[in-house]
Design an enzyme around this catalytic site. Structure first.
Site, short mmCIF file in Angstrom:
data_model
loop_
_atom_site.label_atom_id
_atom_site.label_comp_id
_atom_site.label_asym_id
_atom_site.label_seq_id
_atom_site.Cartn_x
_atom_site.Cartn_y
_atom_site.Cartn_z
N CYS A 50 -21.70 42.62 17.36
CA CYS A 50 -20.24 42.48 17.29
C CYS A 50 -19.58 43.79 16.86
O CYS A 50 -18.37 43.95 17.00
CB CYS A 50 -19.83 41.33 16.39
N ASN A 51 -20.35 44.72 16.35
CA ASN A 51 -19.76 45.98 15.94
C ASN A 51 -20.03 47.15 16.87
O ASN A 51 -19.49 48.23 16.68
CB ASN A 51 -20.24 46.36 14.53
N HIS A 100 -28.89 59.13 16.02
CA HIS A 100 -27.94 58.02 16.02
C HIS A 100 -28.66 56.68 15.92
O HIS A 100 -28.34 55.86 15.07
CB HIS A 100 -27.09 58.07 17.29
N SER A 110 -23.61 51.19 9.58
CA SER A 110 -22.99 49.87 9.62
C SER A 110 -21.66 49.86 8.88
O SER A 110 -21.39 50.72 8.06
CB SER A 110 -23.91 48.84 8.96
N GLN A 121 -31.17 43.00 15.19
CA GLN A 121 -30.48 43.15 16.47
C GLN A 121 -31.09 44.27 17.30
O GLN A 121 -31.19 44.17 18.52
CB GLN A 121 -28.99 43.40 16.21
N ALA A 191 -9.91 24.12 -3.64
CA ALA A 191 -10.62 24.36 -2.39
C ALA A 191 -10.11 25.59 -1.70
O ALA A 191 -9.89 25.61 -0.50
CB ALA A 191 -10.50 23.13 -1.49
N GLY A 192 -9.95 26.66 -2.44
CA GLY A 192 -9.61 27.92 -1.81
C GLY A 192 -10.78 28.38 -0.96
O GLY A 192 -11.92 28.02 -1.22
#
Lengths: 433, 272
Positions: A50-51, A100, A110, A121, A191-192
C-alpha cells in the site's frame, strides 16, 4: 546487462496514484508475465504494497528498459496520463537498485521505520516471481540477499523493538506493571476509537477478559462481543474497578469521570493491588492527581505520545546502524554482480592461461640450453597453439552468451573453475537517480 | 592453606562478575549475560570447595568468627540468587546481588582468616546448625531487600514516566513484589529455626535457653518485624511499595543484628 528499478512510494506519490497502480493477486501474476514477455526484459519482479509499487528488472539496454516499464505501467492504468505517472516515478540502476531494495526490505525506507510487514511483502513478491519463472540468476540473488540483509538488520539492531503506536505503548507499559496479562482483566470505559484499539491490543496480548462499560448499552454489547468480553452497566463501572487491573478510559465527557476520592476508595478495597489507568480522552476523563496514589499508575494521551516519540527516536538511531549493514551488503552484492560481466572474465581467463604458459616455458627453456633460437621459437609457437586451441571453444561460447542471463552463469562457472580473480572497473558504478 | 587459595579465586571471580553484571545493566543491548553467569558459577564452585576444605581442616562447620560468617553469607547469597534465577529468570537481579556479594566477601577477606581452635564450651553440632540457618535466613532477607530496591526504582520510573535503560532492564512490578514476598516467606522459617537451634545450643553451652543476650534480643525484634510484615501483607494488603520499604528496613535490621551488635554492644555472641 543492468539491473533497473522503476517505482513510486509514499515518498514520491500521493495515495490516489499508489492505490491505482497497485497490483494484487492475479493482477500481479498477469503483470509480471506480461512484462517478462517483452524481449528486452530479461527478468522482472513487481513489489506492490500500500505504500509502494516498484518494478525490478534486468535489461540489456537500460534506457529502453526504463521506457518499457513506464509504458507497461501506463498500459496498466491507461486513464492516468503518462506524464502524471512519470512525475512520481523514481528510477535506479545497478548499485542504486541494490541499495534501494536492501533498504526497503530492512524497513529503513518505510513510513514507520522498522515495521516488520515489509519483509514479508518482499518475500511474497519474490516468491510470486519465482513461481511464475520471471526471474533469473541476478534477481534471484538480489532478492535472496535483500531478505538476508533485512534479517541481519532486524537481529543486529533494535530497529523493530519498542512500541511506536499509542495503543501498543499502553500494552507495553501494562507489561511493566503486570508480569502476566493472562491473569488480568481490562476495562474499557467509553468507546472512543483509540480506546477500542488499545482494548483490542490488550486482547491480542492475551488479557484474560475485557469488561466494557458505555453509556450506550447496545454499543457496549457490540464491543464486548467483539472482544469476547462482558458488559458492565455504566452506573456500576466504579464498582467494577475493584476487580479489574487495567482501565482504558475514552469517553466524550467534558469533565473528570474518575475522581481522586473514587480511586482512593477503590485501591483500598482492592487491598492495594496495582491499578493501571490509561486516559485516552481529550479533554481528560481521569483526575491526573490519582497518579500520586500508591499502586496507581496513570498515563494520559500525552504521556503515551511521549513514549511513542522516544521509541521512534530510538528506532531512528538504530536505523543508522541498519544503514551500515546495508552498505556492507550492497558492497558485497555489487562485487559479485560486477564479476559476472563476461568481458572481464574472458580477459582474466586469457591472462591466467598465458601466465601459466610463460612460466612453464621459462622453466623448460632453462633446462634445454642447447636449443637453437629457431627451435626455441618453434616450441614457443607450439605452446601458443595448444592454449589457443583449448581456449577457443570456451571463449566462443562465452562471447555468444555474453548478452543473455546465461552468460552470467557461464562467466561465474569459468571464474570458479579457473579460480580467476577479477578486478572490477569503476565505470558503471554510479547509479542514476 | 588450600581453602584460602580457593577463597581468593572466588573473590576474583566475583569481582569480574560484578563488573560484568554492572556493565550489563548499563549497556543498551543484552550484554555479556552468559559470561556473567559463567564467571559467577566459577566463583560459586571455588567458594564451595573453599568452604568444604575449611570444614575438613577445622573439623567443624566454619562459621565461628566474623570472617567465616561473612564468607558463608556471601556463599548463601549467591546460592539464593542462582535458585531465584533458575526459577524466575530475572537476570538483572545479578547486577544487584553480585555487588553485595563482592562487598561482603572482600570485607570478609580483610578480617583475620586463620582457623582457630574453638572454645570447648562452644563445641557442639548445634553451633553449625544454628549459624547455617541464621545466615541462610539473612541471605533470603537480602534478596527481599534487593527486590524491594528494584521495585522502588521501577515504581519511580513508571510514576515519573522516565524510560531509561534501567527501566527497560528491570522486570515488571508484580514480579518484584512477588520475589520480595517469597524471599521473606523463605527467610522467615530459616530465622525461626536459627533462633530455636540457637537457644537449644545456649542451653548446652550456658545452661539457659534464653538470656537476653543483645544478639538474641535483636533476633527476636527481627523475627517480630518479619512476622508483622508477612501478616500485614495477607491481612491489610501491604504489598508493593510498602512491602518494598519494609524489606529495606528489615535488611537494615539484619545487618545490624549480624554485624552491628558485635561491634557496638557486648554479649556472648562475640566471635572468638
Amino acid at each position: 546487462m543492468d539491473i533497473i528499478l522503476v517505482g513510486l512510494s509514499h515518498n514520491t506519490a500521493p495515495v490516489e496514484i499508489r492505490e491505482r497502480l497497485s497490483f494484487s493477486g492475479e493482477q500481479l501474476i498477469a503483470g509480471i508475465l506480461r512484462l517478462r514477455a517483452h524481449e528486452e526484459v530479461l527478468e522482472c519482479v513487481i513489489l506492490s504494497t500500500c505504500n509502494r509499487v516498484e518494478v525490478y528488472t534486468t535489461v540489456e539496454k537500460p534506457e529502453l528498459g526504463v521506457a518499457r516499464v513506464k509504458d507497461f505501467l501506463h498500459a496498466y492504468q491507461p486513464d492516468i496520463p503518462l506524464e502524471r505517472i512519470t512525475q512520481h516515478l523514481y528510477t535506479h540502476k545497478n548499485e542504486g537498485v541494490v541499495r534501494h531494495l536492501f533498504r526497503v526490505a530492512a524497513s529503513l525506507d518505510s513510513m514507520v521505520i522498522g515495521e516488520a510487514q515489509i519483509l514479508g511483502q518482499v518475500k511474497d513478491a519474490f516468491d510470486c516471481a519465482l513461481l511464475n519463472k520471471t526471474t533469473g540468476v541476478v534477481l534471484n540473488k538480489l532478492f535472496k540477499k535483500s531478505i538476508f540483509t533485512a534479517k541481519r538488520v532486524r537481529t543486529e539492531t533494535r530497529i523493530g523493538e519498542s512500541a511506536v503506536s499509542i495503543s501498543f505503548a499502553a500494552v507495553e507499559l501494562a507489561k511493566k506493571i503486570f508480569s502476566n496479562l493472562r491473569s488480568k482483566t481490562g476495562m474499557l470505559v467509553g468507546a472512543g476509537e483509540m480506546g477500542e484499539l488499545a482494548a483490542q491490543n490488550l486482547v491480542n496480548s492475551g488479557i484474560k477478559e475485557i469488561v466494557v462499560s458505555n453509556r450506550n448499552y447496545d454499543r457496549a454489547l457490540d464491543l464486548a462481543r467483539s472482544y469476547n468480553g462482558r458488559v458492565a452497566r455504566f452506573e456500576d463501572f466504579l464498582q467494577e474497578m475493584v476487580n479489574v487491573d487495567v482501565v482504558i478510559c475514552s469517553t466524550g465527557a467534558p469533565n473528570y469521570v474518575i475522581r481522586f476520592e473514587d480511586v482512593q476508595d477503590i485501591i483500598h478495597r482492592r487491598n492495594n493491588r496495582p491499578l493501571f489507568f490509561i486516559d485516552i480522552s481529550v479533554p481528560r476523563n481521569i483526575d491526573p492527581e490519582i497518579n500520586k496514589i500508591g499502586n496507581v499508575f496513570l498515563y494520559d494521551i500525552d504521556d503515551l505520545q511521549a513514549v511513542v516519540e522516544t521509541n521512534l527516536k530510538a528506532r531512528k538511531e538504530e536505523a543508522e546502524k541498519g544503514e551500515k549493514i546495508v552498505a556492507e551488503e550492497v558492497g558485497k552484492f555489487t562485487q559479485w554482480f560486477k564479476s559476472l560481466e563476461v568481458v572481464p572474465t574472458i580477459i582474466a581467463l586469457k591472462d591466467k592461461v598465458e601466465e601459466i604458459r610463460r612460466k612453464e616455458l621459462e622453466r623448460t627453456m632453462g633446462r634445454l640450453r642447447s636449443l637453437s633460437p629457431e627451435e626455441v621459437q618453434i616450441i614457443d609457437g607450439l605452446t601458443n597453439t595448444i592454449i589457443n586451441k583449448i581456449l577457443h571453444n570456451p571463449l566462443v561460447a562465452l562471447k555468444l552468451e555474453a548478452h543473455s542471463t546465461n552468460g552470467l552463469l557461464y562467466a561465474e562457472a569459468v571464474r570458479k573453475l579457473f579460480n580467476l580473480e577479477i578486478t572490477v572497473s569503476e565505470k558503471d558504478n554510479q547509479s542514476e537517480e | 592453606m588450600l581453602n584460602i587459595l580457593f577463597f581468593k579465586i572466588a573473590l576474583v571471580a566475583y569481582f569480574i562478575s560484578t563488573a560484568s553484571f554492572l556493565y550489563q545493566l548499563m549497556s543498551r543491548r543484552e550484554g555479556p549475560k552468559r559470561f556473567s553467569f559463567a564467571i559467577t558459577g566459577i566463583g560459586f564452585l571455588s567458594h564451595t570447595v573453599a568452604l568444604i576444605i575449611r570444614t575438613i581442616e577445622a573439623a567443624h562447620i566454619p562459621i565461628t568468627n566474623l570472617h567465616e560468617a561473612m564468607s558463608f553469607f556471601s556463599w548463601a547469597l549467591v546460592l539464593a540468587f542462582l535458585l531465584v534465577e533458575y526459577k524466575y529468570r530475572i537476570y538483572v537481579l545479578g547486577s544487584f546481588v553480585l555487588p553485595l556479594t563482592f562487598i561482603s566477601l572482600i570485607s570478609s577477606s580483610a578480617l583475620p582468616m586463620e582457623i582457630k581452635m574453638l572454645d570447648p564450651m562452644l563445641q557442639s553440632a548445634w553451633l553449625g546448625v544454628h549459624t547455617v540457618f541464621a545466615i541462610m535466613g539473612a541471605a533470603a532477607f537480602s534478596i527481599a531487600f534487593l527486590a524491594g530496591v528494584m521495585y522502588l526504582l521501577q515504581e519511580w520510573f513508571l510514576k515519573s514516566k522516565r524510560f531509561n535503560i534501567l527501566y527497560s532492564k528491570l522486570p515488571s512490578l508484580d514480579i518484584l513484589d512477588d520475589l520480595n514476598y517469597r524471599a521473606i516467606s523463605f527467610g522467615f522459617p530459616l530465622l525461626t529455626l536459627g533462633i530455636i537451634t540457637g537457644s537449644i545450643w545456649a542451653e548446652y553451652a550456658w545452661g539457659t535457653y534464653w538470656n537476653w543476650d543483645p544478639k538474641q534480643t535483636w533476633s527476636l525484634i527481627l523475627w517480630l518485624f518479619y512476622a508483622a510484615m508477612l501478616h500485614s501483607r495477607l491481612s491489610a494488603g501491604w504489598r508493593g511499595k510498602k512491602a518494598a520499604y519494609m524489606a529495606i528496613i528489615g535488611f537494615v535490621g539484619v545487618v545490624f543484628t549480624f554485624v552491628g551488635v558485635n561491634l557496638l554492644l557486648q554479649g556472648k555472641h562475640i566471635f572468638a
